[in-house]
Design an enzyme around this catalytic site. Structure first.
Site, PDB file in Angstrom:
ATOM      1  N   ASN A   9      31.161  43.386  27.755  1.00 48.74           N
ATOM      2  CA  ASN A   9      31.692  42.178  27.124  1.00 48.74           C
ATOM      3  C   ASN A   9      30.510  41.361  26.630  1.00 48.74           C
ATOM      4  O   ASN A   9      29.817  40.732  27.424  1.00 48.74           O
ATOM      5  CB  ASN A   9      32.522  41.388  28.147  1.00 48.74           C
ATOM      6  CG  ASN A   9      33.005  40.064  27.585  1.00 48.74           C
ATOM      7  OD1 ASN A   9      32.873  39.807  26.379  1.00 48.74           O
ATOM      8  ND2 ASN A   9      33.571  39.227  28.437  1.00 48.74           N
ATOM      9  N   LYS A  11      30.542  38.705  24.896  1.00 47.31           N
ATOM     10  CA  LYS A  11      30.793  37.255  24.808  1.00 47.31           C
ATOM     11  C   LYS A  11      30.254  36.723  23.462  1.00 47.31           C
ATOM     12  O   LYS A  11      30.387  37.409  22.458  1.00 47.31           O
ATOM     13  CB  LYS A  11      30.206  36.541  26.026  1.00 47.31           C
ATOM     14  CG  LYS A  11      30.687  37.201  27.342  1.00 47.31           C
ATOM     15  CD  LYS A  11      30.334  36.436  28.579  1.00 47.31           C
ATOM     16  CE  LYS A  11      30.858  37.180  29.800  1.00 47.31           C
ATOM     17  NZ  LYS A  11      30.645  36.446  31.045  1.00 47.31           N
ATOM     18  N   HIS A  96      40.499  36.567  29.980  1.00 43.89           N
ATOM     19  CA  HIS A  96      39.165  36.513  30.580  1.00 43.89           C
ATOM     20  C   HIS A  96      38.963  35.136  31.217  1.00 43.89           C
ATOM     21  O   HIS A  96      39.488  34.136  30.731  1.00 43.89           O
ATOM     22  CB  HIS A  96      38.094  36.767  29.515  1.00 43.89           C
ATOM     23  CG  HIS A  96      36.731  36.884  30.124  1.00 43.89           C
ATOM     24  ND1 HIS A  96      35.959  35.788  30.393  1.00 43.89           N
ATOM     25  CD2 HIS A  96      36.045  37.967  30.561  1.00 43.89           C
ATOM     26  CE1 HIS A  96      34.828  36.194  30.965  1.00 43.89           C
ATOM     27  NE2 HIS A  96      34.859  37.512  31.077  1.00 43.89           N
ATOM     28  N   GLU A  98      36.697  33.023  31.120  1.00 42.53           N
ATOM     29  CA  GLU A  98      36.221  31.947  30.237  1.00 42.53           C
ATOM     30  C   GLU A  98      37.343  31.453  29.328  1.00 42.53           C
ATOM     31  O   GLU A  98      37.391  30.276  28.965  1.00 42.53           O
ATOM     32  CB  GLU A  98      34.998  32.443  29.448  1.00 42.53           C
ATOM     33  CG  GLU A  98      33.781  32.528  30.363  1.00 42.53           C
ATOM     34  CD  GLU A  98      32.886  33.721  30.126  1.00 42.53           C
ATOM     35  OE1 GLU A  98      32.879  34.278  29.014  1.00 42.53           O
ATOM     36  OE2 GLU A  98      32.176  34.107  31.090  1.00 42.53           O
ATOM     37  N   GLU A 168      37.667  39.994  38.079  1.00 41.84           N
ATOM     38  CA  GLU A 168      36.406  39.275  37.929  1.00 41.84           C
ATOM     39  C   GLU A 168      36.496  37.959  38.692  1.00 41.84           C
ATOM     40  O   GLU A 168      37.044  36.973  38.176  1.00 41.84           O
ATOM     41  CB  GLU A 168      36.141  38.975  36.447  1.00 41.84           C
ATOM     42  CG  GLU A 168      35.985  40.216  35.601  1.00 41.84           C
ATOM     43  CD  GLU A 168      35.237  39.910  34.308  1.00 41.84           C
ATOM     44  OE1 GLU A 168      34.205  40.536  34.090  1.00 41.84           O
ATOM     45  OE2 GLU A 168      35.681  39.036  33.537  1.00 41.84           O
ATOM     46  N   GLY A 174      28.247  35.550  35.818  1.00 44.23           N
ATOM     47  CA  GLY A 174      27.049  34.921  35.273  1.00 44.23           C
ATOM     48  C   GLY A 174      26.255  34.123  36.301  1.00 44.23           C
ATOM     49  O   GLY A 174      25.378  33.341  35.952  1.00 44.23           O
ATOM     50  N   SER A 213      28.416  39.644  37.520  1.00 42.29           N
ATOM     51  CA  SER A 213      27.010  39.872  37.897  1.00 42.29           C
ATOM     52  C   SER A 213      26.707  41.326  38.256  1.00 42.29           C
ATOM     53  O   SER A 213      25.904  41.607  39.151  1.00 42.29           O
ATOM     54  CB  SER A 213      26.597  38.925  39.022  1.00 42.29           C
ATOM     55  OG  SER A 213      26.629  37.584  38.562  1.00 42.29           O
TER      56      SER A 213
HETATM   57  P1  13P Z   1      28.323  38.781  33.884  1.00 44.82           P
HETATM   58  O1  13P Z   1      28.171  40.278  34.023  1.00 44.82           O
HETATM   59  O2  13P Z   1      27.326  38.166  32.953  1.00 44.82           O
HETATM   60  O3  13P Z   1      28.420  38.114  35.221  1.00 44.82           O
HETATM   61  O4  13P Z   1      29.745  38.549  33.169  1.00 44.82           O
HETATM   62  C1  13P Z   1      30.858  39.169  33.695  1.00 44.82           C
HETATM   63  C2  13P Z   1      31.968  39.023  32.742  1.00 44.82           C
HETATM   64  O5  13P Z   1      32.527  37.951  32.561  1.00 44.82           O
HETATM   65  C3  13P Z   1      32.370  40.206  31.971  1.00 44.82           C
HETATM   66  O6  13P Z   1      33.589  40.001  31.330  1.00 44.82           O
END
Ligand code: 13P
Length: 249
Positions: A9, A11, A96, A98, A168, A174, A213
């Site tokens: 992903n 982002k 997701h 976010e 997640e 993150g 992460s």
């Molecule tokens: P990170 O791997 O940067 O923690 O992000 C995870 C994520 O949100 C993947 O969709």
């Protein structure tokens, strides 16, 4: 786990030029493999260029990071499932963390997006996960079950088996904090039980990815945990060599 799914992903990273350079490097290091799937979720504006870059590599799958729940209309700034499909997507993330926690997307909207994905010819990857305070209250399973039920509320029972699910935990995204393989396994088992309740035995085949992460150091142990059917990776998917290393874990 058989045939794990490695999903990147990106982002809001990698515009067209960066994505093209990434793909040249990644494809040079990642040979076609039949025992796993590799998937990218680029920005909507980058999707078509990535699609062109993987034309010779049908093993690489592409998806959108988000779609709207309607099929067409006056929704400035949004993309439908059909538009994403036209740009090369065959999958879409839905719900997701976010989208939920930065943009205020609701469980109900996630459910409508899952249905819209199927109507538009995309396979949805429904993302679920608890926030830190919910985890500390012991509500992890209740939260992911609520998100799963709402996310699958507008599709047929038989369609549940065609979805993908990503767990997640919000506190792990993150942050450098990862669920332990044992933590992930216990939540994945609860997700599997709920998927079976919603979709019957055929939902046994739904891959449940872990995200939050993930990096080269922890990928193997997470993948080895029971019911972990793949990894959904943000930050560690942005570097072509690093991502190729994770995909060949
Ligand atoms: P990170 O791997 O940067 O923690 O992000 C995870 C994520 O949100 C993947 O969709």
């Amino acid at each position: 786990m058989n045939n794990p799914v490695f999903a990147a992903n990106w982002k809001m990273n990698h515009g067209v030029a960066d994505a093209q350079a990434f793909m040249r490097q990644f494809l040079a290091h990642y040979a076609r493999a039949y025992d796993r799937s590799v998937m990218f979720f680029p920005s909507a504006l980058t999707l078509h260029a990535v699609h062109a870059a993987v034309r010779e590599r049908p093993d690489i799958k592409l998806g959108a990071q988000n779609i709207h729940w309607e099929d067409v209309g006056a929704f400035t700034g949004e993309n439908s499932a059909a538009i994403a499909r036209g740009a090369g997507a065959r999958y879409t993330l839905v719900g997701h963390s976010e989208r939920r926690h930065v943009f205020g997307e609701t469980d109900e909207q996630a459910g409508k997006k899952v249905a819209a994905a199927f109507r538009g010819g995309l396979t949805p990857m429904l993302c679920v996960g608890e926030k830190l305070d919910e985890r500390e209250r012991g509500d992890t399973v209740a939260v992911v079950v609520r998100q799963l039920r709402a996310g699958m509320a507008h599709i047929e029972k038989a369609q549940v088996a065609s979805c993908l699910v990503a767990y997640e935990p919000v506190w792990a995204i993150g942050t450098g904090k990862t669920a332990t393989p044992a933590d992930a396994a216990s939540v994945h088992a609860a997700i599997r039980a709920e998927l079976n309740a919603l979709g019957g035995d055929r939902a046994d085949s739904v891959p449940i990815l872990y995200g939050g992460s993930v990096n080269r150091g922890n990928a193997r142990a997470l993948l080895d945990a029971p019911e972990v059917g793949g990894l959904l990776v943000g930050g560690a998917s942005l570097d072509a060599d690093g991502w190729a290393a994770i995909c060949t874990t």
